[in-house]
Design a protein around this motif. Structure first.
Motif, short mmCIF file in Angstrom:
data_model
loop_
_atom_site.label_atom_id
_atom_site.label_comp_id
_atom_site.label_asym_id
_atom_site.label_seq_id
_atom_site.Cartn_x
_atom_site.Cartn_y
_atom_site.Cartn_z
N ALA A 165 51.13 -24.58 -31.91
CA ALA A 165 50.04 -24.00 -31.13
C ALA A 165 50.44 -23.82 -29.67
N ARG A 166 51.20 -24.79 -29.12
CA ARG A 166 51.60 -24.67 -27.72
C ARG A 166 52.51 -23.46 -27.54
N ARG A 167 53.32 -23.16 -28.53
CA ARG A 167 54.19 -21.97 -28.41
C ARG A 167 53.36 -20.70 -28.32
N LEU A 168 52.22 -20.66 -28.99
CA LEU A 168 51.35 -19.49 -28.88
C LEU A 168 50.83 -19.33 -27.44
N LEU A 169 50.62 -20.45 -26.78
CA LEU A 169 50.07 -20.41 -25.43
C LEU A 169 51.15 -20.12 -24.38
N GLU A 170 52.34 -20.64 -24.58
CA GLU A 170 53.36 -20.59 -23.55
C GLU A 170 53.78 -19.18 -23.19
N GLY A 171 53.54 -18.25 -24.06
CA GLY A 171 53.96 -16.89 -23.74
C GLY A 171 53.12 -16.20 -22.70
N GLY A 172 51.91 -16.72 -22.39
CA GLY A 172 51.09 -15.95 -21.49
C GLY A 172 50.27 -16.71 -20.48
N ILE A 173 50.04 -18.04 -20.68
CA ILE A 173 49.18 -18.76 -19.73
C ILE A 173 49.86 -20.07 -19.36
N ALA A 174 49.28 -20.74 -18.34
CA ALA A 174 49.82 -22.01 -17.88
C ALA A 174 49.38 -23.11 -18.84
N VAL A 175 50.33 -23.71 -19.53
CA VAL A 175 50.02 -24.74 -20.51
C VAL A 175 50.87 -25.97 -20.23
N PHE A 176 50.26 -27.16 -20.36
CA PHE A 176 50.92 -28.42 -20.03
C PHE A 176 50.72 -29.40 -21.16
N ALA A 177 51.56 -30.43 -21.18
CA ALA A 177 51.54 -31.39 -22.29
C ALA A 177 50.59 -32.54 -22.06
N THR A 178 50.10 -32.75 -20.82
CA THR A 178 49.21 -33.87 -20.51
C THR A 178 48.05 -33.38 -19.64
N PRO A 179 46.93 -34.11 -19.63
CA PRO A 179 45.84 -33.73 -18.71
C PRO A 179 46.27 -33.81 -17.26
N GLU A 180 47.06 -34.84 -16.92
CA GLU A 180 47.48 -35.02 -15.53
C GLU A 180 48.35 -33.87 -15.06
N ALA A 181 49.23 -33.37 -15.93
CA ALA A 181 50.10 -32.25 -15.54
C ALA A 181 49.28 -30.99 -15.33
N ALA A 182 48.25 -30.78 -16.18
CA ALA A 182 47.40 -29.60 -16.00
C ALA A 182 46.64 -29.69 -14.69
N VAL A 183 46.14 -30.87 -14.35
CA VAL A 183 45.44 -31.05 -13.08
C VAL A 183 46.39 -30.81 -11.91
N ARG A 184 47.62 -31.30 -12.04
CA ARG A 184 48.59 -31.08 -10.96
C ARG A 184 48.79 -29.59 -10.75
N GLY A 185 48.83 -28.82 -11.83
CA GLY A 185 48.96 -27.37 -11.69
C GLY A 185 47.78 -26.76 -10.97
N ALA A 186 46.56 -27.21 -11.30
CA ALA A 186 45.37 -26.69 -10.63
C ALA A 186 45.35 -27.06 -9.15
N LEU A 187 45.80 -28.27 -8.83
CA LEU A 187 45.83 -28.68 -7.43
C LEU A 187 46.90 -27.93 -6.65
N HIS A 188 48.01 -27.58 -7.31
CA HIS A 188 49.00 -26.73 -6.65
C HIS A 188 48.41 -25.36 -6.33
N LEU A 189 47.63 -24.86 -7.28
CA LEU A 189 46.97 -23.58 -7.04
C LEU A 189 46.05 -23.68 -5.82
N ALA A 190 45.31 -24.78 -5.72
CA ALA A 190 44.42 -24.96 -4.57
C ALA A 190 45.21 -25.09 -3.28
N ALA A 191 46.30 -25.84 -3.31
CA ALA A 191 47.12 -26.01 -2.10
C ALA A 191 47.73 -24.68 -1.67
N ASP A 192 48.20 -23.90 -2.63
CA ASP A 192 48.76 -22.58 -2.30
C ASP A 192 47.69 -21.71 -1.65
N ARG A 193 46.51 -21.77 -2.20
CA ARG A 193 45.42 -20.97 -1.65
C ARG A 193 45.10 -21.40 -0.22
N ARG A 194 45.04 -22.72 0.01
CA ARG A 194 44.73 -23.21 1.36
C ARG A 194 45.81 -22.80 2.35
#
Length: 887
Positions: free
Chosen positions: A419-448
Motif C-alpha cells: 500500500a505504501r508503494r501506491l502512495l509513494e509515487g505521488g504524495i508525502a508518505v512516512f512510516a511513523t506518525p512522528e515522521a509525518a508530523v516532522r514533515g508538516a512542521l517543515h512545511l510550516a517552517a518553510d512557509r514562515r
C-alpha cells in the motif's frame, strides 16, 4: 521560463546554458584514474539527447576523437578527468576550441587559478558531477541513474549526493538537477541558484553547504530562488568549532540567520533533510500558502486508531505546532458522513477501524477548513484486505486537494509495503506518525521563512542623523595610538553619535578627579576603570557600583587601581569613568547586543539577556545587518525572554520598540564603519522610563581590513533632492521595503492605460507578492529610484519610479519607468532615467534595454529622445525593444 531545446547563437566565453543545458559533452579522461570508467559508463547510459565525445579514453557510447582540436564541433561542456599536472593544458585546448564550461570530478589543487588563466569555468574540484535527467545527462559519479523529477540538489559532498539519490530512488522521487560543487573552488552556489531561480523544471531545492565563497552573491541568489520555490539547507559540521556561544556555536546560529533572511529552510540533520524533501517535493505549487500572516502550523490529524492518533498529536505539540480547531460547521458534515456524535469529532479525528475506507473522505473535508494548514492521515494496519483501496483513495485526495496539503503516516512494514508503494509515487508518505508530523512542521517552517523574507514592513523608518565625523575622529585617534581596542567612554560616544541614549558619565584622570566628577553628576555613582585593553572589567575588579559618598568613592578607586595593577600590569589605563547610577532603584531588564563577525557570512548582530553571565546564556537570537525596525523586532521576539519585556510578575513592561531601535542603530554603525570588528553593549538597561546603554566595548579590525556585509545595505548616499519645472521639490532616492504601502497607493492612482503599458496587463491591484518583489530589491543587481514628495503630517507621496534589473553575471540591464498622472510633463521621467543610466555606468553595465508595447507612442518617443534605438521584437509583433549602448 521554459528552456529551449536549441541554444541561442554561440558566443565566446563562458555561458550558463552551456553548463546547465548542453547540446554536446566531451569527456577528457586518463584511463588510469578510477573515476574515468564510471564517468564514461554513466554518460553512455544516461540517454543524453545530444552528442557525446571522448578524448584519451575509448568507451562504448562515446565517440572518441584523437584530440580536442579534432572534435567535430566545439563542445558545450567538458568533463575533465585528468591528473592535476595535465589539467591546465586540457583547459587551454578547450578554450581554443571554444568550450568554456567544465566539470572537474578529481583533485585540482589550483582550480581557481587555472580558470583565471584559461577562461574555462568549472564545477569542482572533487565535484560529484552534473545530472540533468530531463535531457538524459549523467556526467556524475553516481552509483544509480537519477530519475527525472522536480528536486534540485546542490551539494559539495559526493557521499551526500549518492545518499540522497539512493533515498530518492526508493521514494520514487526524481531530480531536475544534481549539481556537484565539490570543494567550491570553481563555480559556486550563487551561479547555480541563479539558474534554478529561472528554470521552471526545478521544484524544491536541496543545499548541502560547507563553504561559501561570496557571501553577498550567495544570499542574493538564494533569496531570488526562495521567492518561487522551497529551498532547504543542511550544514554538516555546523556545530563544531568551539563551545562558547559567541565563538564556536555562533557560526551555526549565524548561518541559520543568513538562511532565514534569504527565505531558506535550515534543517539540522540528514533525517530532517530527507523528511523536508519528501514533503516539499510532493506539493503542488501554491499548496500550503493559503492565508497571509498565518504561521502555517495548525495541523489536523485524521486516523483509524486512537493510539497512533495521540502519538501524532503529541509530536505536533512537542514540535512547537498547534492542533487545528473546528466548530460544528465542520463537525456536522463529519457526523453525517461517519454516523458519529458531534462531540467525538474533534482533533485528532479518530475513525473506527471499520471506517478506514473513509479516511480519504474525512481528510478532504478537513483540508477544506479555513483554520487548517496541513492534514496528517495516520493509517494503522488492519486485518484482512482493503488497504490498497484506502491507499488509492488517499493518493487521489492528496493530489486533488485545493485546501491544506495532505500528508500520510502509513504504519507498519511487512503488510504495509504494497500500500505504501501506491502512495509513494505521488504524495508525502512516512512510516511513523512522528515522521509525518516532522514533515508538516517543515512545511510550516518553510512557509514562515519565505513569508518573513517577503514581509511588507510598515511605513515607519527610524530616520538616523548620526555624527559620522565624530565617530571617525574617535577611530582615527585609536589608529594613531596604534591600538585596536576602544575604551568604554569612546564606545559610548560612538553610540551617542547615532542617537542611542547612554548613561551620563565623565572621564577622570585620577581619584580626586573622580570625586569632582561624582559631585557634578550627583551621588550615587558607578566607578569603572577606563581601558581599551579591559573589555571585561568585572573580571579584574574594575567596576564599583552604588557609591554613595566621597569616602566610598576614594576607597573604591584605590582598591580598583591596586587590583588592576596586580592582575593586568600590562593594560593601558586611561583613568576612570564615573557614571550616574542608572535605574533609580527601579526594577528593569539587563539586555545585551553584540555586533560580531563570522568568517563565512561577515558581520552579525545578536540579542539576549545581559549581565556578567551573558556569555553562558543560551537564549540568544541572531540576525545579519542591515536591520530595519521590523527585522529588529523579529530578532528580539525570537528569544524566550522577550515575553518578560511585556511585563511579568516583578518584571516591569518596557517599550520593545526602543530596544529594537538600538539594534537598528548598531546595524547602521556596522554599515557605516566596516573597520569595527566587534562591539558589545552590555548591559543595555531597559525600564519603563526608556532604554539606556550602561556599558560597551569595541575592537577594530587590523589596519587595512574592512568587513563586507552579506546583505547589500540601503544606498542612502544616492538620495538627492530634485526640483520640477513648476518649482515643486521631490526627493529621488533608492526604493526601500518601507515603501510598500506607498507603492500600492501609487499603483491605484495610475490610469488603466498606464497600467497596461507598464505591466503589459490590465491589473486592478498589485498582488502583495508583486509589491514585495518591487520594493525589496537587491541593490547589487537591481536599482529602483523612487521620487517622493514630502507632506506635512502625512506620509511621503510617490510621484514616479524607474527601475533597472541586471541579469546575474551580465553587463546588460532592463529598464522600466512610470510617472504618475499628476506629475507628467515636468521632466520627471527623463530625470529618473538619467539617474538609472548613471547607476548603470557605475556598475559597469554596457547596455540598457526595455520592452515597449507597440501602441505606447509616448514611451516610444520618450526613449528615442534619450538616444535609444527601437526595433520590432522577434518574439511578439505587439512589442518593441528599446536598446541603448552606454559605452
Amino acid at each position: 521560463m521554459d528552456l529551449p531545446l536549441a541554444l541561442p547563437r554561440r558566443q565566446t566565453g563562458f555561458r550558463e546554458a552551456a553548463l546547465f543545458h548542453p547540446r554536446s559533452v566531451v569527456l577528457l579522461a586518463d584511463p588510469a584514474l578510477p573515476e574515468a570508467a564510471l564517468l564514461a559508463a554513466n554518460l553512455a547510459a544516461g540517454g543524453f539527447q545530444g552528442q557525446l565525445h571522448s578524448v584519451g579514453l575509448a568507451a562504448a557510447g562515446l565517440t572518441e576523437a584523437p584530440s580536442i582540436a579534432q572534435l567535430p564541433e566545439a563542445p558545450d561542456l567538458a568533463v575533465i578527468c585528468l591528473p592535476p599536472g595535465r589539467q591546465e593544458q586540457g583547459m587551454i585546448d578547450l578554450a581554443a576550441r571554444g568550450c568554456f564550461a567544465a566539470i572537474v570530478p578529481v583533485a585540482s589543487p589550483d582550480l581557481a587559478a587555472l580558470s583565471e588563466r584559461t577562461g574555462v569555468r568549472a564545477l569542482g574540484a572533487h565535484s560529484f558531477g552534473l545530472c540533468l535527467p530531463g535531457i538524459g545527462l549523467n556526467a556524475s559519479l553516481s552509483h544509480v541513474t537519477p530519475k527525472p523529477g522536480r528536486l534540485a540538489l546542490l551539494t559539495q559532498s559526493p557521499s551526500m549526493a549518492r545518499t540522497i539519490i539512493d533515498w530518492a530512488a526508493g521514494e520514487k522521487l526524481g531530480f531536475s538537477h544534481v549539481i556537484g560543487l565539490g570543494t567550491n573552488h570553481g563555480l559556486g552556489f550563487a551561479l547555480a541558484l541563479d539558474w534554478l531561480a529561472r528554470d521552471t523544471r526545478a521544484g524544491a531545492v536541496l543545499l548541502d553547504l560547507r563553504r561559501i565563497k561570496n557571501r553577498r552573491m550567495f544570499i542574493s541568489a538564494a533569496r531570488a530562488t526562495a521567492r518561487t520555490r522551497p529551498v532547504i539547507a543542511i550544514r554538516p559540521g555546523g556545530h563544531q568549532g568551539g563551545s562558547q556561544m559567541d565563538r564556536g556555536a555562533a557560526a551555526d546560529a549565524v548561518m541559520e540567520a543568513a538562511l532565514r533572511r534569504a527565505g531558506v529552510l535550515r534543517v539540522s540533520g540528514l533525517e530532517d533533510l530527507l523528511s523536508a524533501a519528501e514533503t516539499l517535493a510532493r506539493l503542488k505549487p501554491g499548496q500550503g500558502q493559503r492565508e497571509a500572516g498565518v504561521a502555517g502550523d495548525r495541523i489536523a490529524i485524521v486516523a483509524n486508531g486512537q493510539g497512533p492518533a495521540y502519538l501524532a498529536a503529541d509530536a505536533v505539540l512537542q514540535g512547537g505546532g498547534r492542533l487545528a480547531d473546528w466548530d460544528n460547521s465542520v463537525r456536522g458534515p463529519l457526523a453525517l458522513m461517519l454516523d458519529q456524535p458531534l462531540a467525538s469529532l474533534g482533533n485528532p479525528l479518530v475513525l473506527p477501524p471499520s471506517q478506514s475506507h473513509r479516511l480519504a473522505e474525512a481528510a478532504s473535508l478537513v483540508a477544506a477548513v479555513r483554520g487548517v494548514d496541513s492534514v496528517i492521515v495516520v493509517h494503522a494496519p488492519l486485518p484482512g484486505s482493503g488497504a490498497e483501496a484506502v491507499a488509492s483513495g488517499l493518493a487521489a485526495a492528496a493530489k486533488a486537494t485545493r485546501g491544506a496539503p495532505i500528508l500520510v503516516g502509513w504504519l507498519g512494514e511487512a503488510g504495509a509495503a504494497p500500500a505504501r508503494r501506491l502512495l509513494e509515487g505521488g504524495i508525502a508518505v512516512f512510516a511513523t506518525p512522528e515522521a509525518a508530523v516532522r514533515g508538516a512542521l517543515h512545511l510550516a517552517a518553510d512557509r514562515r521563512n519565505r513569508a518573513a523574507a517577503a514581509e511588507l514592513p510598515p511605513r515607519e523608518v527610524l530616520e538616523l542623523a548620526p555624527d559620522r565625523e565624530a565617530v571617525g575622529r574617535i577611530l582615527e585617534q585609536a589608529r594613531t595610538d596604534g591600538r585596536r581596542g576602544l575604551n568604554e567612554l569612546e564606545v559610548l560616544q560612538i553610540l551617542q553619535a547615532y542617537g542611542q541614549p547612554v548613561v551620563p558619565g565623565l572621564q577622570a584622570a585620577d581619584s580626586e578627579a573622580a570625586v569632582r566628577a561624582a559631585m557634578r553628576l550627583g551621588f550615587p555613582v558607578v566607578l569603572k576603570i577606563l581601558s581599551p585593553d579591559l573589555p571585561r572589567k568585572t573580571e579584574v575588579g574594575g567596576v564599583a557600583l552604588g557609591l554613595k559618598d566621597v569616602a566610598s568613592l576614594r576607597a573604591a578607586a584605590a582598591q580598583m587601581l591596586k587590583q588592576v595593577h596586580q592582575l593586568r600590569p600590562d593594560a593601558r589605563l586611561d583613568g576612570f569613568l564615573v557614571q550616574k547610577l542608572a535605574g533609580g532603584g527601579q526594577r528593569g531588564h539587563e539586555l545585551r547586543f553584540h555586533l560580531g563577525d563570522d568568517p563565512m557570512f561577515g558581520p552579525w548582530i545578536s540579542y539576549g539577556r545581559g549581565g556578567t553571565a551573558s556569555d553562558f546564556e543560551p537564549d540568544v537570537a541572531y540576525d545579519l545587518p542591515p536591520l530595519n525596525r521590523n527585522l529588529a523586532l523579529a530578532l528580539i521576539r525570537r528569544t524566550r525572554g522577550a515575553r518578560l519585556l511585556e511585563g511579568f510578575r516583578d518584571h516591569p513592561a518596557v517599550d520593545v520598540a526602543q530596544i529594537a531601535d538600538t539594534a537598528v542603530r548598531l546595524s547602521q554603525i556596522a554599515v557605516d564603519f566596516p573597520m569595527i570588528e566587534d562591539l558589545i553593549i552590555n548591559p543595555l538597561w531597559a525600564d519603563p522610563q526608556g532604554v539606556t546603554a550602561l556599558d560597551a566595548s569595541a575592537v577594530l579590525r587590523p589596519s587595512g581590513t574592512l568587513a563586507q556585509l552579506a546583505i547589500s545595505p540601503y544606498p542612502a548616499e544616492l538620495a538627492r533632492p530634485w526640483t520640477l519645472r513648476d518649482g515643486r521639490s521631490l526627493l529621488v532616492r533608492p526604493i526601500r521595503p518601507e515603501d510598500a504601502a506607498a507603492h500600492a497607493e501609487a499603483f491605484r492612482s495610475l490610469t488603466r492605460e498606464d497600467v497596461r503599458w507598464r505591466f503589459f496587463n490590465q491589473l486592478k491591484e498589485l498582488p502583495a507578492a508583486q509589491i514585495v518583489r518591487l520594493t525589496q530589491i537587491d541593490y547589487d543587481r537591481e536599482m529602483a529610484f523612487v521620487a517622493t514628495e514630502a507632506r506635512a503630517g502625512e506620509p511621503p507621496r510617490t510621484a514616479g519610479v524607474a527601475r533597472l534589473i541586471r541579469e546575474p553575471g551580465r553587463l546588460e540591464g532592463e529598464f522600466a519607468v512610470v510617472t504618475l498622472p499628476e506629475w507628467k510633463g515636468q521632466g520627471l521621467g527623463r530625470h529618473l532615467m538619467q539617474r538609472l543610466m548613471e547607476w548603470a555606468r557605475s556598475q559597469g553595465l554596457k547596455t540598457v534595454t526595455g520592452q515597449v508595447l507597440a501602441d505606447n507612442r509616448p514611451m516610444i518617443a520618450f526613449v528615442k529622445a534619450l538616444g535609444f534605438t527601437v526595433t520590432r521584437s522577434d518574439a511578439d509583433d505587439d512589442v518593441l525593444e528599446a536598446r541603448l549602448s552606454l559605452v
